[in-house]
Design an enzyme around this catalytic site. Structure first.
Site, mmCIF file in Angstrom:
data_model
loop_
_atom_site.group_PDB
_atom_site.id
_atom_site.type_symbol
_atom_site.label_atom_id
_atom_site.label_comp_id
_atom_site.label_asym_id
_atom_site.label_seq_id
_atom_site.Cartn_x
_atom_site.Cartn_y
_atom_site.Cartn_z
ATOM 1 N N ARG A 30 0.833 -1.200 0.000
ATOM 2 C CA ARG A 30 0.000 0.000 0.000
ATOM 3 C C ARG A 30 0.876 1.261 0.000
ATOM 4 O O ARG A 30 1.877 1.328 0.712
ATOM 5 C CB ARG A 30 -0.928 0.015 1.206
ATOM 6 C CG ARG A 30 -1.843 -1.184 1.228
ATOM 7 C CD ARG A 30 -3.141 -0.941 1.946
ATOM 8 N NE ARG A 30 -3.954 -2.146 1.910
ATOM 9 C CZ ARG A 30 -4.695 -2.538 0.876
ATOM 10 N NH1 ARG A 30 -4.740 -1.806 -0.199
ATOM 11 N NH2 ARG A 30 -5.399 -3.652 0.933
ATOM 12 N N ASP A 31 0.464 2.238 -0.797
ATOM 13 C CA ASP A 31 1.174 3.510 -0.860
ATOM 14 C C ASP A 31 0.984 4.257 0.461
ATOM 15 O O ASP A 31 -0.112 4.252 1.025
ATOM 16 C CB ASP A 31 0.627 4.347 -2.030
ATOM 17 C CG ASP A 31 1.517 5.525 -2.370
ATOM 18 O OD1 ASP A 31 1.603 6.470 -1.549
ATOM 19 O OD2 ASP A 31 2.107 5.504 -3.455
ATOM 20 N N ILE A 32 2.041 4.891 0.956
ATOM 21 C CA ILE A 32 1.936 5.621 2.227
ATOM 22 C C ILE A 32 1.205 6.957 2.075
ATOM 23 O O ILE A 32 0.817 7.555 3.072
ATOM 24 C CB ILE A 32 3.314 5.848 2.893
ATOM 25 C CG1 ILE A 32 4.214 6.698 2.012
ATOM 26 C CG2 ILE A 32 3.968 4.532 3.244
ATOM 27 C CD1 ILE A 32 5.463 7.194 2.712
ATOM 28 N N ASN A 88 5.244 6.026 -13.996
ATOM 29 C CA ASN A 88 5.912 7.283 -14.318
ATOM 30 C C ASN A 88 7.367 7.008 -14.687
ATOM 31 O O ASN A 88 7.999 6.125 -14.112
ATOM 32 C CB ASN A 88 5.857 8.240 -13.121
ATOM 33 C CG ASN A 88 4.436 8.529 -12.692
ATOM 34 O OD1 ASN A 88 3.564 8.729 -13.519
ATOM 35 N ND2 ASN A 88 4.203 8.531 -11.392
ATOM 36 N N VAL A 97 10.745 7.798 -6.891
ATOM 37 C CA VAL A 97 11.599 6.695 -6.459
ATOM 38 C C VAL A 97 12.088 6.015 -7.731
ATOM 39 O O VAL A 97 11.282 5.566 -8.547
ATOM 40 C CB VAL A 97 10.846 5.697 -5.559
ATOM 41 C CG1 VAL A 97 11.742 4.525 -5.189
ATOM 42 C CG2 VAL A 97 10.332 6.391 -4.300
ATOM 43 N N HIS A 101 7.953 0.997 -10.900
ATOM 44 C CA HIS A 101 6.814 0.537 -10.116
ATOM 45 C C HIS A 101 5.523 0.974 -10.793
ATOM 46 O O HIS A 101 5.489 1.987 -11.481
ATOM 47 C CB HIS A 101 6.876 1.058 -8.677
ATOM 48 C CG HIS A 101 6.977 2.548 -8.552
ATOM 49 N ND1 HIS A 101 8.153 3.242 -8.798
ATOM 50 C CD2 HIS A 101 6.062 3.482 -8.211
ATOM 51 C CE1 HIS A 101 7.952 4.537 -8.603
ATOM 52 N NE2 HIS A 101 6.682 4.708 -8.250
ATOM 53 N N HIS A 103 1.588 2.021 -10.156
ATOM 54 C CA HIS A 103 0.579 2.477 -9.208
ATOM 55 C C HIS A 103 -0.750 1.870 -9.637
ATOM 56 O O HIS A 103 -1.184 2.049 -10.782
ATOM 57 C CB HIS A 103 0.424 3.999 -9.260
ATOM 58 C CG HIS A 103 1.609 4.763 -8.803
ATOM 59 N ND1 HIS A 103 1.696 5.314 -7.540
ATOM 60 C CD2 HIS A 103 2.768 5.084 -9.439
ATOM 61 C CE1 HIS A 103 2.852 5.940 -7.430
ATOM 62 N NE2 HIS A 103 3.513 5.818 -8.569
#
Length: 115
Positions: A30-32, A88, A97, A101, A103
């Protein structure tokens, strides 16, 4: 893996995360700072900084990232209602980052074009 990469450290368990999936090739968490009710990041365990660094040998791995991202969206109940998958490349596109990855975003309406 890269010793100074945030996502490599998460994959290795050196930094805590809310894991939702893991296999031999990918890790999802999970994204923070979620931008939707469902916001999961799917990362390959192999360190690849940007999409520009993807080589022919990575094709199956990148395909695995997409397949797992789809599974995460469907498991969260967004398979029929819709979800967004975003990757991205470089800081000008929002990459913060430098470890590729995806999303996985779902649970709300999205506009086009994005940001």
């Amino acid at each position: 893996m890269s010793s100074d990469c945030l996502f490599c450290k998460i994959v290795k368990g050196e930094i805590p995360s809310k894991k939702v999936y893991e296999d031999e090739q990918v890790y999802a968490f999970r994204d923070i700072n979620p931008q939707a009710p469902t916001h999961v990041l799917v990362v390959p365990k192999e360190h690849i900084p940007t999409l520009n660094d993807v080589e022919e040998r990575h094709e199956a791995l990148v395909g695995r990232v997409v397949r797992v991202a789809s599974k995460m969206a469907q498991d969260a109940g967004h398979g029929e209602s819709g979800y967004r998958l975003a990757v991205n490349c470089q800081s000008g596109a929002g990459q913060s980052v430098f470890h590729i990855h995806a999303h996985v975003l779902g649970g709300r309406s999205f506009r086009w074009p994005p940001g």
